[in-house]
Design a protein around this motif. Sequence first.
Motif, mmCIF file in Angstrom:
data_model
loop_
_atom_site.group_PDB
_atom_site.id
_atom_site.type_symbol
_atom_site.label_atom_id
_atom_site.label_comp_id
_atom_site.label_asym_id
_atom_site.label_seq_id
_atom_site.Cartn_x
_atom_site.Cartn_y
_atom_site.Cartn_z
ATOM 1 N N UNK A 77 0.829 -1.211 0.000
ATOM 2 C CA UNK A 77 0.000 0.000 0.000
ATOM 3 C C UNK A 77 0.859 1.256 0.000
ATOM 4 N N UNK A 78 2.005 1.184 0.687
ATOM 5 C CA UNK A 78 2.887 2.353 0.741
ATOM 6 C C UNK A 78 3.542 2.598 -0.607
ATOM 7 N N UNK A 79 3.850 1.526 -1.336
ATOM 8 C CA UNK A 79 4.391 1.679 -2.682
ATOM 9 C C UNK A 79 3.376 2.402 -3.565
ATOM 10 N N UNK A 80 2.112 2.021 -3.407
ATOM 11 C CA UNK A 80 1.076 2.668 -4.215
ATOM 12 C C UNK A 80 0.960 4.152 -3.874
ATOM 13 N N UNK A 81 1.063 4.476 -2.607
ATOM 14 C CA UNK A 81 0.974 5.883 -2.235
ATOM 15 C C UNK A 81 2.113 6.698 -2.818
ATOM 16 N N UNK A 82 3.270 6.073 -2.957
ATOM 17 C CA UNK A 82 4.433 6.776 -3.486
ATOM 18 C C UNK A 82 4.428 6.863 -5.002
ATOM 19 N N UNK A 83 3.679 5.993 -5.672
ATOM 20 C CA UNK A 83 3.761 5.909 -7.131
ATOM 21 C C UNK A 83 2.437 6.165 -7.842
ATOM 22 N N UNK A 84 1.326 6.081 -7.128
ATOM 23 C CA UNK A 84 0.012 6.230 -7.735
ATOM 24 C C UNK A 84 -0.624 7.520 -7.235
ATOM 25 N N UNK B 155 -1.920 8.432 -3.483
ATOM 26 C CA UNK B 155 -1.286 9.544 -2.788
ATOM 27 C C UNK B 155 -2.270 10.619 -2.404
ATOM 28 N N UNK B 156 -3.234 10.876 -3.284
ATOM 29 C CA UNK B 156 -4.264 11.865 -2.979
ATOM 30 C C UNK B 156 -5.121 11.407 -1.796
ATOM 31 N N UNK B 157 -5.401 10.111 -1.748
ATOM 32 C CA UNK B 157 -6.192 9.565 -0.637
ATOM 33 C C UNK B 157 -5.439 9.718 0.683
ATOM 34 N N UNK B 158 -4.125 9.469 0.657
ATOM 35 C CA UNK B 158 -3.315 9.609 1.874
ATOM 36 C C UNK B 158 -3.280 11.057 2.342
#
Length: 444
Positions: free
Chosen positions: A360-367, A371-374
Amino acid sequence: MSHKCAIFGPGPFAEYFTWRGELPSQTLWNLMMKTENPNPGEKYRLGQQAHMRRAEGINTLGPAPTEEVHTQRIWLGWGIVQWVIAILAIAAFAAMVVFASGPSSIATTGTLALVALVPLVGVTLVLTWIDRWAPLSWGHKVMGLFLGAGLGGGGAIVVNSLLGTDFLLYTGDQNLTQFYSAVFVAPFSEEIFKGLAVVLVMVLAQNSLVSPLSGAALGGLVGAGFAYVENILYFVQAHAQGSAVLGLTLFARGVMSPFIHPMATSFTGLMIAWAFICRPKLWGWVWRIFVGLCAAILVHMLWNYLASVGTANWLLLYLIIEMPLLALWLGGLLIWAGKQSKRVARGLESYVVTGWVLASEVRMATNRYAGRYARKWGRRIGPPAPKMVRKFIRTIRRLGMDQEAMAAHGVRPYLVEQDNRLLADVGAIREEFVHLEALRGAAQ
């Protein structure tokens, strides 16, 4: 909160997986957190970091933070060399502004300097966005701006003036001298001095370089600093000739051509950064720097030549030559920057396998959607959560870029040491998320 979410730990990564229905089971979670037997395919070993992590007292599932998150502050921690260069760069910049003012009043020069800030800020924001995946520190970026203005501008003015005087004595023709100076003198002297500024900053920032894209952005910032002082000089001269000339100059330099100097010097920065990252033998350094400098000089020479053919012809040539060239350059950098997300994801594969980083953290860094959701989660929690989310994403991105750089060019001890610190930050920020979520729940 569900049982799974309690196991996973509160925070933006937990909320994102809950939203997608992808939270791992207890068994999978335990498997992900085991680091004693690293996957044989990982690009460099992470096993010793687990012991260091426990020794430092980091517990990513704890209820409250146990370690202060590392912060990288601008200018602090620099050695005497960096401080001296920074002070000299600022002094040279100030001297260039005084030189540009000439006989004009302080108020006039100050006003025009503020006007010249508009294109500078615009260019800086674009280049900073391009360099968002493994960015150099703001300290190095600001130094690049000052060195471009002071070293680049000061050195070029001296050389241009001396050679321009020699041309005038030889030809006796003022117009011919201006043409030769603009096309055959200025591009060489200005790009060489701007290139020296790029090299100086990269020597200081070499341990942070993991992508040639950062070099292109730094070269662009050096060029932007040079263009800023040059714009002040041209604006002051145009002001003395009347409002019509000033308006035309403001439009030509501030609107139509703010990226010319950054574009030219970005080629020098890109090739020099490539050399710093690859660490080739002498010939590798020579041909890379030569190619980058030649590209910068040719772009600069083309622009000055087209600007010397007359106003009517220049507007036409600008539309059919310069505009497509600028669009190709800027579009290429933006596309290249967009593809860095794949590099980050590849670099983080071994961290995911060993449990240091979650999928999930990879997605936040790349998607961008993740990232917008975070970031939305951070705003809902309130300060300091938004800042922590941004730092968390930057840290994860840096880990991936460092890993890819070492996979391509070999293990670098300073990158391994840096990544140890970044991994400690990852654990500490996770604990901060848990703590903030708990405080928010208690307040409600």
